[in-house]
Write a protein that holds these residues in place. Structure first.
Motif, PDB file in Angstrom:
ATOM      1  N   PHE A 193       0.839  -1.192   0.000  1.00  0.00           N
ATOM      2  CA  PHE A 193       0.000   0.000   0.000  1.00  0.00           C
ATOM      3  C   PHE A 193       0.875   1.242   0.000  1.00  0.00           C
ATOM      4  CE2 PHE A 193      -2.310   3.399   2.322  1.00  0.00           C
ATOM      5  CZ  PHE A 193      -3.317   3.600   1.388  1.00  0.00           C
ATOM      6  N   ASN A 194       0.596   2.143  -0.933  1.00  0.00           N
ATOM      7  CA  ASN A 194       1.332   3.396  -1.065  1.00  0.00           C
ATOM      8  C   ASN A 194       0.361   4.558  -0.893  1.00  0.00           C
ATOM      9  OD1 ASN A 194       4.112   2.376  -2.351  1.00  0.00           O
ATOM     10  ND2 ASN A 194       2.423   1.252  -3.305  1.00  0.00           N
ATOM     11  N   SER A 195       0.578   5.352   0.136  1.00  0.00           N
ATOM     12  CA  SER A 195      -0.300   6.475   0.432  1.00  0.00           C
ATOM     13  C   SER A 195       0.158   7.708  -0.337  1.00  0.00           C
ATOM     14  CB  SER A 195      -0.293   6.763   1.934  1.00  0.00           C
ATOM     15  OG  SER A 195      -1.180   7.803   2.245  1.00  0.00           O
ATOM     16  N   VAL A 196      -0.782   8.338  -1.064  1.00  0.00           N
ATOM     17  CA  VAL A 196      -0.446   9.458  -1.942  1.00  0.00           C
ATOM     18  C   VAL A 196      -1.337  10.650  -1.602  1.00  0.00           C
ATOM     19  CG1 VAL A 196      -0.315  10.263  -4.328  1.00  0.00           C
ATOM     20  CG2 VAL A 196       0.212   7.867  -3.782  1.00  0.00           C
ATOM     21  N   ASN A 197      -0.721  11.792  -1.360  1.00  0.00           N
ATOM     22  CA  ASN A 197      -1.448  13.037  -1.147  1.00  0.00           C
ATOM     23  C   ASN A 197      -1.733  13.649  -2.509  1.00  0.00           C
ATOM     24  OD1 ASN A 197      -2.520  15.465  -0.372  1.00  0.00           O
ATOM     25  ND2 ASN A 197      -0.728  16.185   0.745  1.00  0.00           N
ATOM     26  N   GLY A 198      -2.926  13.393  -3.015  1.00  0.00           N
ATOM     27  CA  GLY A 198      -3.281  13.891  -4.341  1.00  0.00           C
ATOM     28  C   GLY A 198      -4.783  13.929  -4.509  1.00  0.00           C
ATOM     29  N   GLN A 199      -5.222  14.380  -5.670  1.00  0.00           N
ATOM     30  CA  GLN A 199      -6.643  14.501  -5.981  1.00  0.00           C
ATOM     31  C   GLN A 199      -6.934  13.797  -7.292  1.00  0.00           C
ATOM     32  OE1 GLN A 199      -8.096  18.532  -5.795  1.00  0.00           O
ATOM     33  NE2 GLN A 199      -6.668  19.106  -4.161  1.00  0.00           N
ATOM     34  N   ALA A 200      -8.215  13.563  -7.559  1.00  0.00           N
ATOM     35  CA  ALA A 200      -8.610  12.905  -8.806  1.00  0.00           C
ATOM     36  C   ALA A 200      -8.124  13.684 -10.016  1.00  0.00           C
ATOM     37  CB  ALA A 200     -10.131  12.766  -8.853  1.00  0.00           C
ATOM     38  N   GLU A 201      -8.097  15.005  -9.889  1.00  0.00           N
ATOM     39  CA  GLU A 201      -7.721  15.850 -11.010  1.00  0.00           C
ATOM     40  C   GLU A 201      -6.212  16.078 -11.089  1.00  0.00           C
ATOM     41  OE1 GLU A 201     -11.685  16.498  -9.279  1.00  0.00           O
ATOM     42  OE2 GLU A 201      -9.661  16.749  -8.436  1.00  0.00           O
ATOM     43  N   ALA A 202      -5.476  15.686 -10.052  1.00  0.00           N
ATOM     44  CA  ALA A 202      -4.017  15.856  -9.997  1.00  0.00           C
ATOM     45  C   ALA A 202      -3.471  14.803  -9.043  1.00  0.00           C
ATOM     46  CB  ALA A 202      -3.654  17.262  -9.540  1.00  0.00           C
ATOM     47  N   THR A 203      -3.301  13.580  -9.531  1.00  0.00           N
ATOM     48  CA  THR A 203      -2.949  12.447  -8.661  1.00  0.00           C
ATOM     49  C   THR A 203      -1.495  12.450  -8.224  1.00  0.00           C
ATOM     50  OG1 THR A 203      -2.371  11.006 -10.523  1.00  0.00           O
ATOM     51  CG2 THR A 203      -4.685  11.026  -9.799  1.00  0.00           C
ATOM     52  N   SER A 242     -16.526   7.582  -4.433  1.00  0.00           N
ATOM     53  CA  SER A 242     -15.858   8.885  -4.513  1.00  0.00           C
ATOM     54  C   SER A 242     -16.058   9.615  -5.832  1.00  0.00           C
ATOM     55  CB  SER A 242     -14.347   8.712  -4.273  1.00  0.00           C
ATOM     56  OG  SER A 242     -13.775   7.829  -5.229  1.00  0.00           O
ATOM     57  N   PHE A 243     -16.444   8.924  -6.885  1.00  0.00           N
ATOM     58  CA  PHE A 243     -16.515   9.522  -8.221  1.00  0.00           C
ATOM     59  C   PHE A 243     -17.403  10.769  -8.260  1.00  0.00           C
ATOM     60  CE2 PHE A 243     -18.983   9.592 -12.243  1.00  0.00           C
ATOM     61  CZ  PHE A 243     -17.976   9.952 -13.116  1.00  0.00           C
ATOM     62  N   HIS A 244     -18.482  10.759  -7.506  1.00  0.00           N
ATOM     63  CA  HIS A 244     -19.431  11.874  -7.552  1.00  0.00           C
ATOM     64  C   HIS A 244     -18.862  13.163  -6.965  1.00  0.00           C
ATOM     65  CE1 HIS A 244     -20.008   9.305  -4.048  1.00  0.00           C
ATOM     66  NE2 HIS A 244     -20.472  10.328  -3.373  1.00  0.00           N
ATOM     67  N   TRP A 245     -17.681  13.081  -6.327  1.00  0.00           N
ATOM     68  CA  TRP A 245     -17.053  14.297  -5.803  1.00  0.00           C
ATOM     69  C   TRP A 245     -16.073  14.916  -6.812  1.00  0.00           C
ATOM     70  CZ3 TRP A 245     -20.010  15.436  -2.102  1.00  0.00           C
ATOM     71  CH2 TRP A 245     -20.402  14.506  -1.126  1.00  0.00           C
ATOM     72  N   PHE A 246     -15.770  14.218  -7.905  1.00  0.00           N
ATOM     73  CA  PHE A 246     -14.719  14.674  -8.815  1.00  0.00           C
ATOM     74  C   PHE A 246     -15.210  15.786  -9.741  1.00  0.00           C
ATOM     75  CE2 PHE A 246     -12.954  10.029  -8.996  1.00  0.00           C
ATOM     76  CZ  PHE A 246     -12.638  10.102  -7.661  1.00  0.00           C
ATOM     77  N   ARG A 247     -14.274  16.623 -10.192  1.00  0.00           N
ATOM     78  CA  ARG A 247     -14.514  17.490 -11.338  1.00  0.00           C
ATOM     79  C   ARG A 247     -14.257  16.608 -12.566  1.00  0.00           C
ATOM     80  NH1 ARG A 247     -11.301  20.599  -8.045  1.00  0.00           N
ATOM     81  NH2 ARG A 247      -9.539  20.515  -9.495  1.00  0.00           N
ATOM     82  N   GLN A 248     -15.319  16.159 -13.173  1.00  0.00           N
ATOM     83  CA  GLN A 248     -15.232  14.976 -14.027  1.00  0.00           C
ATOM     84  C   GLN A 248     -14.377  15.171 -15.277  1.00  0.00           C
ATOM     85  OE1 GLN A 248     -19.055  13.166 -14.634  1.00  0.00           O
ATOM     86  NE2 GLN A 248     -19.483  13.035 -12.461  1.00  0.00           N
ATOM     87  N   ALA A 249     -14.472  16.287 -15.935  1.00  0.00           N
ATOM     88  CA  ALA A 249     -13.673  16.500 -17.150  1.00  0.00           C
ATOM     89  C   ALA A 249     -12.185  16.481 -16.828  1.00  0.00           C
ATOM     90  CB  ALA A 249     -14.073  17.811 -17.819  1.00  0.00           C
ATOM     91  N   GLU A 250     -11.812  17.140 -15.731  1.00  0.00           N
ATOM     92  CA  GLU A 250     -10.403  17.164 -15.338  1.00  0.00           C
ATOM     93  C   GLU A 250      -9.936  15.794 -14.879  1.00  0.00           C
ATOM     94  OE1 GLU A 250      -9.390  20.554 -12.717  1.00  0.00           O
ATOM     95  OE2 GLU A 250     -11.402  21.277 -13.202  1.00  0.00           O
ATOM     96  N   ALA A 251     -10.781  15.099 -14.143  1.00  0.00           N
ATOM     97  CA  ALA A 251     -10.419  13.762 -13.673  1.00  0.00           C
ATOM     98  C   ALA A 251     -10.242  12.801 -14.842  1.00  0.00           C
ATOM     99  CB  ALA A 251     -11.481  13.246 -12.714  1.00  0.00           C
ATOM    100  N   ARG A 252     -11.116  12.925 -15.854  1.00  0.00           N
ATOM    101  CA  ARG A 252     -11.003  12.025 -17.016  1.00  0.00           C
ATOM    102  C   ARG A 252      -9.685  12.218 -17.731  1.00  0.00           C
ATOM    103  NH1 ARG A 252     -10.393   8.305 -19.584  1.00  0.00           N
ATOM    104  NH2 ARG A 252     -11.821   7.175 -20.968  1.00  0.00           N
ATOM    105  N   ARG A 253      -9.230  13.450 -17.880  1.00  0.00           N
ATOM    106  CA  ARG A 253      -7.936  13.713 -18.510  1.00  0.00           C
ATOM    107  C   ARG A 253      -6.806  13.133 -17.677  1.00  0.00           C
ATOM    108  NH1 ARG A 253     -10.518  18.692 -19.758  1.00  0.00           N
ATOM    109  NH2 ARG A 253      -9.611  19.715 -17.927  1.00  0.00           N
ATOM    110  N   GLU A 254      -6.921  13.268 -16.352  1.00  0.00           N
ATOM    111  CA  GLU A 254      -5.883  12.752 -15.472  1.00  0.00           C
ATOM    112  C   GLU A 254      -5.846  11.230 -15.511  1.00  0.00           C
ATOM    113  OE1 GLU A 254      -2.911  13.052 -12.272  1.00  0.00           O
ATOM    114  OE2 GLU A 254      -3.485  14.028 -14.143  1.00  0.00           O
ATOM    115  N   PHE A 255      -7.010  10.594 -15.538  1.00  0.00           N
ATOM    116  CA  PHE A 255      -7.050   9.133 -15.604  1.00  0.00           C
ATOM    117  C   PHE A 255      -6.415   8.639 -16.907  1.00  0.00           C
ATOM    118  CE2 PHE A 255     -10.934   8.333 -12.625  1.00  0.00           C
ATOM    119  CZ  PHE A 255     -10.304   9.061 -11.631  1.00  0.00           C
TER     120      PHE A 255
END
Length: 251
Positions: A85-95, A110-123
């Motif tokens: 397990f690796n703990s990462v301080n990040g967000q869906a939009e900037a992992t 958690s998906f419903h909390w994301f800014r979806q367009a930005e998260a999709r690009r990050e994914f």
């Protein structure tokens, strides 16, 4: 409330009382996408590590990306016996994860909390060529008198709570996210028999419900106790859950 801070103060309750995910999820992923222990998992909005542990038990290396300090610290404590397990301080939009590094990108509850367009690009950025995106939620079913009364407590005391807000797994909220990739939807059912302590803790772990510091909390808990006592059998009540899983290729 900011989605990255709204669970501050509830991390202990969340870790102790939120439901886990049924083992059949892993069985299905082995068949559906060829899940195996060598796959690297990015668990986005990993919270206290409930979903990460499911994959750690399967032998996977998991990167738990969580922006809330209290939730991330709780996951680090609870999962300290899993070296993968690796703990990462990040967000869906900037992992902060590397380009083309992940085999599975997971968002559980958690998906419903994301800014979806930005998260999709990050994914797309962190996904390997044949990577999958998985979205997963546990949802309560209103299937018996206690679960109906429990739901009414959420509707009565929850902040801006509505049927629309409850239906976070609605396909309309996922189709555009996955596009142009087709997705598969699978639903698993389970029943839990819960003591009053667990039901109370689960209620208080919810971000939009009053906390124990709020004046209205005492009234809310009294209503909960009244309904628990009315419907409990042998000191427990039943709550039925569905686990909804969406799966799609990342590219």
């Amino acid at each position: 409330m900011n989605s990255t801070t709204r669970f501050t103060g509830r991390a202990d309750l969340y870790a102790r009382y939120r439901p886990g995910y049924p083992p059949v999820v892993i069985d299905h992923l082995r068949e559906a996408i060829g899940l195996h222990p060598r796959m690297l998992i990015a668990d986005i909005g990993s919270g206290t590590g409930i979903s990460a542990e499911v994959f750690l038990k399967n032998g996977n290396t998991v990167y738990g990306v969580e922006p809330n300090d209290a939730m991330r610290a709780k996951a680090e404590l609870l999962l300290q016996d899993y070296p993968a397990f690796n703990s990462v301080n990040g967000q869906a939009e900037a992992t902060t994860l590397e380009d083309n590094s992940m085999d599975i990108i997971l968002a559980s509850q958690s998906f419903h909390w994301f800014r979806q367009a930005e998260a999709r690009r990050e994914f797309s950025r962190i996904a390997r060529k044949d990577a999958y995106i998985l979205l997963m939620w546990n949802m309560r079913e209103i299937s018996n008198p206690f679960s109906a009364a429990y739901e009414n407590i959420f509707a009565t005391y929850g902040t801006n709570y509505s049927d629309d807000g409850r239906d976070v797994t609605a396909e309309s909220k996922t189709i555009s996210f996955f596009a142009p990739c087709p997705f598969e939807k699978v639903i698993f059912s389970s029943t839990q028999e819960l003591t009053y302590e667990v039901v109370r803790g689960r209620l208080l772990s919810t971000s939009f419900m009053p906390s124990e510091e709020d004046d209205i909390c005492e009234e809310m808990i009294a209503v909960l106790k009244e309904n628990f006592d009315r419907y409990a059998e042998n000191g427990k009540v039943k709550l039925d859950y569905t686990t909804t899983l969406y799966m799609a290729k990342a590219h």
